[in-house]
Design a protein around this motif. Structure first.
Motif, PDB file in Angstrom:
ATOM      1  N   LYS A  55       0.849  -1.212   0.000  1.00  0.00           N
ATOM      2  CA  LYS A  55       0.000   0.000   0.000  1.00  0.00           C
ATOM      3  C   LYS A  55       0.872   1.246   0.000  1.00  0.00           C
ATOM      4  O   LYS A  55       0.585   2.229  -0.675  1.00  0.00           O
ATOM      5  CB  LYS A  55      -0.913   0.000   1.236  1.00  0.00           C
ATOM      6  CG  LYS A  55      -2.175  -0.784   0.989  1.00  0.00           C
ATOM      7  CD  LYS A  55      -3.286  -0.361   1.905  1.00  0.00           C
ATOM      8  CE  LYS A  55      -4.546  -1.134   1.524  1.00  0.00           C
ATOM      9  NZ  LYS A  55      -5.287  -1.617   2.653  1.00  0.00           N
ATOM     10  N   THR A 105      -3.696  -1.168  -9.561  1.00  0.00           N
ATOM     11  CA  THR A 105      -4.078  -2.317  -8.737  1.00  0.00           C
ATOM     12  C   THR A 105      -2.971  -2.650  -7.750  1.00  0.00           C
ATOM     13  O   THR A 105      -1.794  -2.440  -8.022  1.00  0.00           O
ATOM     14  CB  THR A 105      -4.361  -3.566  -9.599  1.00  0.00           C
ATOM     15  OG1 THR A 105      -4.849  -4.608  -8.742  1.00  0.00           O
ATOM     16  CG2 THR A 105      -3.120  -4.097 -10.307  1.00  0.00           C
ATOM     17  N   ARG A 142      -2.126  -6.263  -6.089  1.00  0.00           N
ATOM     18  CA  ARG A 142      -2.519  -7.676  -6.226  1.00  0.00           C
ATOM     19  C   ARG A 142      -3.494  -8.107  -5.131  1.00  0.00           C
ATOM     20  O   ARG A 142      -3.250  -7.907  -3.934  1.00  0.00           O
ATOM     21  CB  ARG A 142      -1.258  -8.525  -6.133  1.00  0.00           C
ATOM     22  CG  ARG A 142      -1.456  -9.967  -6.386  1.00  0.00           C
ATOM     23  CD  ARG A 142      -0.125 -10.697  -6.132  1.00  0.00           C
ATOM     24  NE  ARG A 142      -0.275 -12.063  -6.536  1.00  0.00           N
ATOM     25  CZ  ARG A 142      -0.226 -12.465  -7.801  1.00  0.00           C
ATOM     26  NH1 ARG A 142       0.008 -11.592  -8.748  1.00  0.00           N
ATOM     27  NH2 ARG A 142      -0.390 -13.722  -8.108  1.00  0.00           N
ATOM     28  N   GLY A 143      -4.632  -8.677  -5.550  1.00  0.00           N
ATOM     29  CA  GLY A 143      -5.610  -9.192  -4.593  1.00  0.00           C
ATOM     30  C   GLY A 143      -6.610  -8.161  -4.092  1.00  0.00           C
ATOM     31  O   GLY A 143      -7.519  -8.486  -3.328  1.00  0.00           O
ATOM     32  N   ASN A 144      -6.458  -6.916  -4.539  1.00  0.00           N
ATOM     33  CA  ASN A 144      -7.339  -5.850  -4.034  1.00  0.00           C
ATOM     34  C   ASN A 144      -8.189  -5.198  -5.118  1.00  0.00           C
ATOM     35  O   ASN A 144      -8.748  -4.110  -4.904  1.00  0.00           O
ATOM     36  CB  ASN A 144      -6.510  -4.767  -3.339  1.00  0.00           C
ATOM     37  CG  ASN A 144      -5.970  -5.266  -2.013  1.00  0.00           C
ATOM     38  OD1 ASN A 144      -6.638  -5.221  -0.996  1.00  0.00           O
ATOM     39  ND2 ASN A 144      -4.757  -5.789  -2.043  1.00  0.00           N
ATOM     40  N   GLU A 155      -5.426  -9.619 -12.658  1.00  0.00           N
ATOM     41  CA  GLU A 155      -6.155  -9.353 -11.404  1.00  0.00           C
ATOM     42  C   GLU A 155      -7.676  -9.438 -11.629  1.00  0.00           C
ATOM     43  O   GLU A 155      -8.439  -9.795 -10.732  1.00  0.00           O
ATOM     44  CB  GLU A 155      -5.748  -7.962 -10.873  1.00  0.00           C
ATOM     45  CG  GLU A 155      -6.505  -7.451  -9.666  1.00  0.00           C
ATOM     46  CD  GLU A 155      -6.211  -8.206  -8.362  1.00  0.00           C
ATOM     47  OE1 GLU A 155      -5.249  -8.978  -8.322  1.00  0.00           O
ATOM     48  OE2 GLU A 155      -6.990  -8.023  -7.395  1.00  0.00           O
TER      49      GLU A 155
END
Ligand code: IPD
Ligand code: CA
Ligand code: CA
Ligand code: CA
Length: 266
Positions: free
Chosen positions: A5, A130, A132-134, A224
């Motif tokens: 982040k 992005t 990753r995973g969000n 993603e």
């Protein structure tokens, strides 16, 4: 705040600042040079933009490595650790001739896995990003996952080069796909073509030769959302060398591999 982040927040603020600088250059005279051939162009703005990112990254993250198109980053022989793969201006020809349809592309990898992807379409002020995973965002809008689509309803990004005589592929291999697709487009920036798959404006993109910096961010964004990226022969992408690329929504990838690009047709 997690590591990614924090990195994403910095990368976003730098990419927006770099975009502002590029816009300011529109009123100035560009210094244009050629690289490998007369149509392979580079400007002082490509170089300045790459150097801008390198300075910021080295200040904040001295142990990260950088692979940039214009060569101001590091010599990379593996993807160990954190590697920023940067194309300061993807679509330089458009930048010079049209002052639109170009983007800044940044993919951030750790041990070969993409964690943060950013593509900034400077003139339209569209930032695709992005972690990753969000999920993937277009500016503040969360983009939906990609839905399956078939060839006859698909818009496919492809440059006319690959269906005319060329040294990389028999044009007859891709001509039927072009014929059966709902339509084809060519924007002249691999990053924008992949961002358009993410936002649903296109369904697939094909190229016979792209460098790691052309595709590093776009692949993270599209995967993603459930999309698939391979070479035209269906092999995994190697981010240390040039690759052909077939990137698309799910379903469509399989259909094209089976019916048009299967081994028997090459
Ligand atoms: C180019 C663009 C173009 C693609 C070329 C790339 P550049 O990148 O992505 O769409 O067809 O292969 O080299 O040189 O403008 O960064
Ligand atoms: Ca270039
Ligand atoms: Ca590029
Ligand atoms: Ca470039």
């Amino acid at each position: 705040m997690t590591k990614w982040k924090e990195i994403d927040r910095n990368a976003k603020s730098w990419i927006l600042e770099a975009g502002q600088r590029i816009k300011q250059s529109f009123s100035k005279t560009l210094t244009i040079e050629t690289k490998s051939n007369a149509n392979d162009l580079v400007t002082d703005i490509d170089k300045n933009t790459e150097q801008f990112f390198i300075k910021k990254i080295k200040e904040h993250y001295p142990d990260h490595k950088i692979l940039g198109e214009e060569g101001f980053g590091d010599q990379i022989s593996d993807l160990k650790g954190i590697v920023w793969i940067i194309d300061p201006i993807d679509g330089t020809m458009n930048f010079i001739h049209q002052q639109r349809n170009f983007a800044i592309s940044i993919g951030i990898y750790e041990d070969g896995i993409g964690h943060v992807g950013l593509i900034y379409d400077v003139v339209h002020d569209e930032l695709y990003h992005t972690i990753r995973g969000n999920g993937v965002y277009l500016n503040d809008l969360l983009l939906p996952s990609l839905q399956e689509v078939q060839v006859n309803e698909a818009i496919i990004g492809i440059n006319a080069t690959w269906v005319t005589e060329n040294k990389r592929i028999n044009p007859l291999l891709l001509a039927p796909l072009v014929k059966h697709a709902r339509g084809t487009r060519s924007y002249g920036s691999a990053a924008i073509e992949m961002a358009y798959i993410a936002s649903g404006r296109m369904d697939a993109y094909i190229s016979l030769r792209l460098a790691p910096w052309d595709i590093a961010a776009g692949i993270i964004l599209v995967e993603e959302l459930g999309g698939i990226a391979t070479t035209l022969k269906g092999e995994p992408i190697n981010f240390l060398e040039n690759n052909s690329l077939f990137i698309s929504k799910p379903g469509l990838h399989q259909e094209v591999m089976n019916k048009y690009l299967n081994e028997g047709n090459w």
